[in-house]
Scaffold this motif. Structure first.
Motif, PDB file in Angstrom:
ATOM      1  N   SER A 157       0.611  -1.134   0.004  1.00 14.51           N
ATOM      2  CA  SER A 157       0.246   0.619  -0.017  1.00 14.51           C
ATOM      3  C   SER A 157       0.724   1.077  -0.074  1.00 14.51           C
ATOM      4  O   SER A 157       0.121   2.511  -0.954  1.00 14.51           O
ATOM      5  CB  SER A 157      -0.452   0.013   0.878  1.00 14.51           C
ATOM      6  OG  SER A 157      -0.105   0.429   2.530  1.00 14.51           O
ATOM      7  N   GLN A 206       2.073   1.290  -3.685  1.00 13.96           N
ATOM      8  CA  GLN A 206       1.542   1.852  -4.522  1.00 13.96           C
ATOM      9  C   GLN A 206       1.454   3.363  -4.516  1.00 13.96           C
ATOM     10  O   GLN A 206       0.874   3.889  -5.314  1.00 13.96           O
ATOM     11  CB  GLN A 206      -0.115   1.212  -3.777  1.00 13.96           C
ATOM     12  CG  GLN A 206      -0.855   1.230  -5.051  1.00 13.96           C
ATOM     13  CD  GLN A 206      -0.727   1.036  -6.549  1.00 13.96           C
ATOM     14  OE1 GLN A 206      -0.546   0.780  -7.007  1.00 13.96           O
ATOM     15  NE2 GLN A 206      -1.254   1.962  -6.928  1.00 13.96           N
ATOM     16  N   LYS A 207       1.675   3.956  -3.079  1.00  9.34           N
ATOM     17  CA  LYS A 207       0.625   5.634  -2.533  1.00  9.34           C
ATOM     18  C   LYS A 207       2.189   6.331  -3.604  1.00  9.34           C
ATOM     19  O   LYS A 207       1.440   7.422  -3.659  1.00  9.34           O
ATOM     20  CB  LYS A 207       0.576   5.289  -1.171  1.00  9.34           C
ATOM     21  CG  LYS A 207       0.303   7.030  -0.847  1.00  9.34           C
ATOM     22  CD  LYS A 207       0.152   6.949   0.167  1.00  9.34           C
ATOM     23  CE  LYS A 207      -0.288   8.319   1.425  1.00  9.34           C
ATOM     24  NZ  LYS A 207      -0.098   8.719   2.491  1.00  9.34           N
ATOM     25  N   GLN A 208       3.298   5.474  -2.989  1.00  7.30           N
ATOM     26  CA  GLN A 208       4.423   6.404  -3.523  1.00  7.30           C
ATOM     27  C   GLN A 208       4.887   6.501  -4.704  1.00  7.30           C
ATOM     28  O   GLN A 208       5.120   6.995  -5.485  1.00  7.30           O
ATOM     29  CB  GLN A 208       5.942   6.226  -2.642  1.00  7.30           C
ATOM     30  CG  GLN A 208       7.011   7.089  -3.109  1.00  7.30           C
ATOM     31  CD  GLN A 208       7.670   6.812  -1.133  1.00  7.30           C
ATOM     32  OE1 GLN A 208       7.669   6.373  -1.058  1.00  7.30           O
ATOM     33  NE2 GLN A 208       8.858   6.684  -1.650  1.00  7.30           N
TER      34      GLN A 208
END
Length: 442
Positions: free
Chosen positions: A52, A55-57
């Motif tokens: 997660s 994915q965010k970065q």
């Protein structure tokens, strides 16, 4: 993935590429998984960073990159499969409300299509193919130059008939300041040469440029000025003498003939003139061929009518270079380049329609012949095939040389095709009159 095309008209089309999540999801997941294995983020051991967080970065950047790669690959394959002959490159249509947070995407690209047309090489025209001859006047002048060149040089105190003078032409107003050597026999009027008789080093002779030589182009050399400036030039120039040279002409005997051409190649004055004529007319043929090629090219541009996707090309020009152009700059660039683009299309049509493709063997043979000619110029008349092919191999290992030679060979093939199929008048002229034709003065 779905790709469709809408032909706006014969020269413009819009290609729509629809990309679904299934097309890119696995590629994005694989890249992010590789990122996770190698990510070095404080608080987590290598390889244990939560997906997660990865994915965010990195998720949005990876998504954009993978979709763009998929898009370019699919679009290129489509153009090849559909055999679309396009001009420039596809231009993406800008969409203000494009949403990268969606799962599926739609991209539109504008295409400029090459026009359909035919090239009629056999059409009636007013073209002339010039055959340049070395006339008796030129041959006599060349023989005299040879006698002077190989004669005995004598330094003189003052100018006498038949001497050369070196010095500086000057005219402050026109910015002329050029050192040159003058052959008195080249002046159009004998009275001009007489102005120099009796002059010494340091003396100044004032001359009028108008009518100074039979050929105004000689002024370009002696004054070091451009072609556009020389015509109609009617000013006074000063010539300051700094050297006077006389000559004792060389005797036209077998010793001189052998020095010029090798043992017993030439044995008389008539043979000397014949050799000069042969060599000169071979060089003239190159100039005549170049003019013929240029004239046919200009004629085909004018005679071959077709439209271009002008508005598309102007938009493409805006973004094609390193620095973006304004609409006005792109329009100006299009105007400058339109003629060249038209000829590129015509030439491509001529090449494909007449099967003028190059093969490796064509290029190898052409290169070999060029090398043999160059070696002959340096006295190597009978090089071994091994020596020649060794040089050919080295030359053809250089991509820039291969490109240059390929262009030369194709130009030669096109010239020969034009000679065969373009029906023109043939006209014999001497070199002086050919130069006038070249500059539009005949």
């Amino acid at each position: 993935m779905n790709i469709t095309r809408n032909n706006v008209d014969a020269l413009n089309a819009v290609v729509t590429v629809e990309v679904s999540k299934n097309d890119y999801a696995s590629k994005v997941e694989k890249v992010l998984a590789d990122y996770r294995k190698n990510a070095n983020i404080p608080g987590f051991r290598k390889g244990t960073v939560p997906m997660s967080l990865i994915q965010k970065q990195y998720g949005k950047a990876v998504l954009l990159e993978e979709v763009n790669k998929l898009l370019q690959e699919s679009l290129n394959n489509y153009l090849v499969e559909e055999k679309l002959d396009i001009l420039g490159n596809p231009l993406p249509k800008v969409t203000d409300d494009f949403n990268w947070d969606a799962d599926d995407y739609k991209f539109e690209f504008e295409l400029g299509l090459a026009p359909e047309f035919t090239v009629d090489l056999a059409a009636k025209n007013n073209l002339t193919h010039y055959k340049i001859i070395a006339d008796e006047t030129m041959l006599n002048a060349q023989v005299a130059r040879i006698q002077k060149q190989y004669g005995k040089v004598i330094s003189k105190d003052k100018v006498e008939e038949g001497n050369d003078v070196s010095g500086v032409f000057s005219n402050e107003e026109k910015g002329i300041n050029n050192r040159t050597t003058l052959d008195m026999e080249l002046f159009a009027d004998a009275k001009t040469a007489k102005k120099f008789i009796g002059k010494k080093v340091g003396d100044v002779v004032t001359l009028k440029t108008k009518g100074l030589f039979n050929d105004d182009h000689k002024l370009m050399d002696v004054l070091a000025i451009g072609h556009d400036d020389v015509h109609g030039l009617d000013i006074e120039v000063n010539f300051t003498i700094d050297e006077v040279v006389g000559y004792e002409p060389a005797t036209l005997d077998q010793e001189l003939f052998d020095k010029l051409f090798g043992s017993k190649v030439v044995t008389s004055i008539d043979e000397l003139k014949a050799k000069i004529k042969e060599d000169a007319e071979q060089q003239f043929e190159q100039q005549s061929n170049q003019k013929f090629l240029n004239d046919v090219s200009e004629y085909l541009i004018e005679a071959t009518k077709f439209d271009l996707p002008a508005e598309f090309l102007k938009k493409w020009i805006q973004t094609a270079g390193e620095n973006p152009l304004t609409e006005e700059q792109a329009a100006e660039e299009y105007t400058r380049s339109e003629k060249g683009l038209r000829y590129q299309l015509i030439e491509s049509k001529v090449i494909t329609s007449n099967g003028l493709q190059l093969t490796f063997e064509d290029l190898k043979e052409y290169t070999s012949n060029l090398i043999k000619k160059q070696m002959a110029q340096f006295g190597q008349m009978n090089p071994t095939d091994e020596d020649v092919q060794g040089i050919v191999a080295r030359v053809m290992s250089n991509q820039e040389e291969v490109k240059r030679l390929s262009e030369q060979l194709m130009s030669e093939k096109i010239l020969n095709l034009f000679k065969e199929k373009v029906k023109t008048k043939t006209k014999e002229v001497n070199y002086e009159n050919f130069i006038k034709v070249m500059y539009g003065e005949a």
